[in-house]
Design a protein around this motif. Sequence first.
Motif, PDB file in Angstrom:
ATOM      1  N   LEU A 167       0.830  -1.212   0.000  1.00  0.00           N
ATOM      2  CA  LEU A 167       0.000   0.000   0.000  1.00  0.00           C
ATOM      3  C   LEU A 167       0.860   1.257   0.000  1.00  0.00           C
ATOM      4  CD1 LEU A 167      -2.811  -1.050   2.522  1.00  0.00           C
ATOM      5  CD2 LEU A 167      -2.977  -0.892   0.039  1.00  0.00           C
ATOM      6  N   PHE A 168       1.953   1.252   0.727  1.00  0.00           N
ATOM      7  CA  PHE A 168       2.801   2.445   0.751  1.00  0.00           C
ATOM      8  C   PHE A 168       3.565   2.616  -0.556  1.00  0.00           C
ATOM      9  CE2 PHE A 168       2.038   2.891   5.259  1.00  0.00           C
ATOM     10  CZ  PHE A 168       2.183   4.251   5.449  1.00  0.00           C
ATOM     11  N   ALA A 177       3.655  11.143  -8.839  1.00  0.00           N
ATOM     12  CA  ALA A 177       2.877  11.698  -9.945  1.00  0.00           C
ATOM     13  C   ALA A 177       2.329  13.079  -9.598  1.00  0.00           C
ATOM     14  CB  ALA A 177       1.740  10.752 -10.308  1.00  0.00           C
ATOM     15  N   LEU A 178       1.892  13.269  -8.350  1.00  0.00           N
ATOM     16  CA  LEU A 178       1.396  14.587  -7.942  1.00  0.00           C
ATOM     17  C   LEU A 178       2.517  15.617  -7.934  1.00  0.00           C
ATOM     18  CD1 LEU A 178      -0.987  13.553  -5.015  1.00  0.00           C
ATOM     19  CD2 LEU A 178      -1.627  14.297  -7.309  1.00  0.00           C
ATOM     20  N   ALA A 239      11.537  11.862  -1.116  1.00  0.00           N
ATOM     21  CA  ALA A 239      12.129  12.512  -2.286  1.00  0.00           C
ATOM     22  C   ALA A 239      11.092  13.338  -3.037  1.00  0.00           C
ATOM     23  CB  ALA A 239      12.740  11.455  -3.204  1.00  0.00           C
ATOM     24  N   SER A 240       9.861  12.858  -3.107  1.00  0.00           N
ATOM     25  CA  SER A 240       8.801  13.626  -3.770  1.00  0.00           C
ATOM     26  C   SER A 240       8.521  14.923  -3.027  1.00  0.00           C
ATOM     27  CB  SER A 240       7.527  12.780  -3.864  1.00  0.00           C
ATOM     28  OG  SER A 240       7.732  11.619  -4.647  1.00  0.00           O
ATOM     29  N   LEU A 259       1.798  14.690   0.383  1.00  0.00           N
ATOM     30  CA  LEU A 259       1.662  13.843   1.567  1.00  0.00           C
ATOM     31  C   LEU A 259       0.270  13.249   1.722  1.00  0.00           C
ATOM     32  CD1 LEU A 259       3.658  15.828   4.284  1.00  0.00           C
ATOM     33  CD2 LEU A 259       4.311  13.700   3.144  1.00  0.00           C
ATOM     34  N   LEU A 260      -0.689  13.712   0.926  1.00  0.00           N
ATOM     35  CA  LEU A 260      -2.052  13.201   1.079  1.00  0.00           C
ATOM     36  C   LEU A 260      -2.149  11.698   0.824  1.00  0.00           C
ATOM     37  CD1 LEU A 260      -4.990  13.871   1.656  1.00  0.00           C
ATOM     38  CD2 LEU A 260      -5.299  14.396  -0.768  1.00  0.00           C
ATOM     39  N   PRO A 261      -1.580  11.148  -0.266  1.00  0.00           N
ATOM     40  CA  PRO A 261      -1.693   9.687  -0.468  1.00  0.00           C
ATOM     41  C   PRO A 261      -1.116   8.852   0.670  1.00  0.00           C
ATOM     42  CG  PRO A 261      -1.030  10.775  -2.494  1.00  0.00           C
ATOM     43  CD  PRO A 261      -0.948  11.803  -1.427  1.00  0.00           C
TER      44      PRO A 261
END
Length: 498
Positions: A167-168, A177-178, A239-240, A259-261
């Motif tokens: 899941l992570f 992607a965001l 990193a994102s 950070l939402l996902p």
Amino acid sequence: MEEQVAAYVAREQKQPLPPPPSEFGTVATLRKNLFATPFDTIITIVLGLFTAWAVWRLVQWGFATAVFTGENREACLAGEGGAVGACWAFVHAKLGQFVYGLYPLDQRWRVDLLFALLAVLMVPLAIPTAPYKRLNAILLVLVFPFVALVLLTGGNIGLSGGWVAFLFIIAAFISSALAAGNVTASAKLLKVANGLALVGLLVLLAANVVASGRVTFLDFRFSMLSLFAFFLALGSIGASVLSSLGAREPRHAGVLRILLPPLVTAVLIAVLAADFGLQHVPTNLWGGLMLTLVVALTGIAASLPVGILLALGRRSHLPAVRLFSIIFIEFWRGVPLITVLFMSTFMIPLLLPEGVTFNQLLRALIGVAIFSAAYMAEVIRGGLQAIPKGQYEGAQALGLGYWQMMRLIIMPQAIKLVIPGIVNTFIGLFKDTSLVYIIGLADLLGTVRRGFSDPNWITPTTAATGLVFAGFVYWIFCFGMSRYSMFMERRFDTGHKR
């Protein structure tokens, strides 16, 4: 001479003459629409007689000779009184199973509460003038699925470390992607984020064939490889986040979006692992209308966003993204839904990482969502093609990025244009949920068909009565979606009429 001319001049407003009797009134309307020609007269009489005969037979079967009460099949068998019509006593006796399936009797209040919450959230959202639309949408999209999962299953679902890592890793790909949606984000850090997430996925898949020790971390049982994949996913998310810190947009907005996902993933894992004191109800006991709504709503909620992404991917200028979207759409559109359900049932377990298992219902939900998303993508793509090129150029002239342009300018117009196609796909999906009976899931139609084998209710009219009841329930939901679609079309039909 002047007096004679003045005698013909009107001195007051003349009242309009009434329309001719042949063009006004009920008789004129019938003559114009139904009896205009001899051929129209013959067709009207023939169809009128057939309609009257069909309505009379339906009323006679469904009401006049129907049986509404009874304890068993004896009430619906023809006796000295003659033929018996519909056996509504069978529907009344089995109504609980038709709605809840084999869900425990003392726990059905949870399903009722879920239906009530769904209605409370959906009705205000469907009313254009209702206030607090944003809050209502957040509750319906983000909060309600977790509440539904807890109420239906009871919570306290044991998750393995492989599930947590899996899941992570998905959350890491979404966060990357965001972050890539901001053109000013750091390209090097985005490559690092994508690389870490990809390596984590490969490590997790390698855990299926490489034996490693077991370790407990955060109360979850990991294998060493799955734990390493979990840390790689966290590194990818970090990193994102770092890639967006130097972007032009406000830092807090970019960080919160990225950070939402992972935050949603963490909440989902916490909800699944928590003990709410409810009795656990396995999915093999779900059935009836409840299961039909679970499959349909999940497919609808998943197919629209996935279809939008696939439509954008098919129109992308990136060859790899465009090729992947085309192959995905054309493959799943070319395979029957029954085949997709069988493939998802037997092939998904072969592709899952170590420690990750899907039950039969979840596999069916994935198959339905993938199948409907392929059709939804083509509907959305039709709307995108109808948007003039000037809209794109105007958005770019304002300095909007790609995702901002799509979210604020292009996509709202495209979706408005293809509302009939979207709702048509939703209606087809709702009816196609009956096919899950093929893989052993007892939806509404499957539960009704199972009731036919009950020896206490086997009569010549039981099957017809049950199928008519199931068809009427499907019609109510489909007709409701159709009428609401027409209402939204009229409301959004601005600037398209002359």
